[in-house]
Enzyme design. Structure first.
Site, PDB file in Angstrom:
ATOM      1  N   CYS A   1       1.034  -1.193   0.050  1.00 26.66           N
ATOM      2  CA  CYS A   1      -0.231  -0.035  -0.065  1.00 26.66           C
ATOM      3  C   CYS A   1       0.808   1.170  -0.017  1.00 26.66           C
ATOM      4  O   CYS A   1       1.446   1.870  -0.861  1.00 26.66           O
ATOM      5  CB  CYS A   1      -1.031  -0.126   1.009  1.00 26.66           C
ATOM      6  SG  CYS A   1      -2.266   1.129   1.069  1.00 26.66           S
ATOM      7  N   HIS A   2       0.819   1.890   1.182  1.00 29.09           N
ATOM      8  CA  HIS A   2       1.672   3.267   1.207  1.00 29.09           C
ATOM      9  C   HIS A   2       3.087   2.769   1.689  1.00 29.09           C
ATOM     10  O   HIS A   2       3.985   3.966   1.671  1.00 29.09           O
ATOM     11  CB  HIS A   2       1.177   4.110   2.461  1.00 29.09           C
ATOM     12  CG  HIS A   2      -0.125   4.807   1.819  1.00 29.09           C
ATOM     13  ND1 HIS A   2      -1.344   4.021   1.991  1.00 29.09           N
ATOM     14  CD2 HIS A   2      -0.244   6.086   1.250  1.00 29.09           C
ATOM     15  CE1 HIS A   2      -2.491   5.059   1.443  1.00 29.09           C
ATOM     16  NE2 HIS A   2      -1.589   6.107   1.059  1.00 29.09           N
TER      17      HIS A   2
END
Length: 184
Positions: free
Chosen positions: A114-115
């Protein structure tokens, strides 16, 4: 009977607040079920307060140790869970950057969800690499020299270590399989 990762040690790095619930709990459970010894390291001892979709409080996850108490060469792989706040906090931490680079320089797999690829950018590990992430940080990946693609999981072996990236909690089953394959 021991699992396929019975002799493997994995470092999972997280901040103490803001890690996406599923992106820490599900990999932790899957890796431990496969027999791996997983060490959860955070900024401070105690617990990690997870968040669900970066907004609602999720369950806490126990911390095994702190970043400054571990050495990259003691682990067979590194997992970086996502969450906007977690990724943002970890990317500015020089100890985290050093650990991430150390695992990569040892030729061991680095997996980011994800991030978490933000951390890879700050660690200098994405230039020329093919990867994915949550789409909202695509421009950051491209500006750092990565080839960003919108795929469930991306494996890149071009930089001397296996880089495993995925987009979101929806991709975690494929992400777990990729880590398992990298370590067996």
């Amino acid at each position: 009977m021991p699992g396929p990762l019975a002799d493997r040690t994995i470092l999972l790095l997280s901040s103490n607040f803001g890690t996406e619930t599923d992106e820490i709990r599900r990999p932790l459970e899957a890796l431990r079920e496969a027999g791996a010894t997983v060490t959860v390291a955070a900024t401070e001892s105690g617990t990690i307060q997870t968040l669900v979709l970066d907004h609602d409080l999720g369950p806490e996850v126990p911390v095994d140790t702190t970043y400054d108490a571990v050495q990259a060469n003691d682990f067979d792989a590194l997992v970086l869970p996502g969450g906007t706040l977690n990724g943002d906090a970890l990317r500015t931490d020089e100890t985290v950057q050093s650990l991430v680079r150390g695992v990569a320089e040892a030729g061991r797999p680095v997996a980011a969800i994800c991030h978490a690829p933000w951390i890879l950018v700050e660690s200098g590990l994405v230039d020329g690499r093919r990867l994915t992430s949550v789409p909202t940080i695509r421009t950051d990946m491209v500006n750092a020299g990565a080839e960003w693609v919108d795929e469930e999981v991306v494996l890149d072996d071009s930089g001397g270590f296996r880089l495993i990236t995925s987009r979101s909690p929806d991709d975690l089953d494929a992400f777990h399989r990729a880590i398992l394959d990298a370590l067996t």
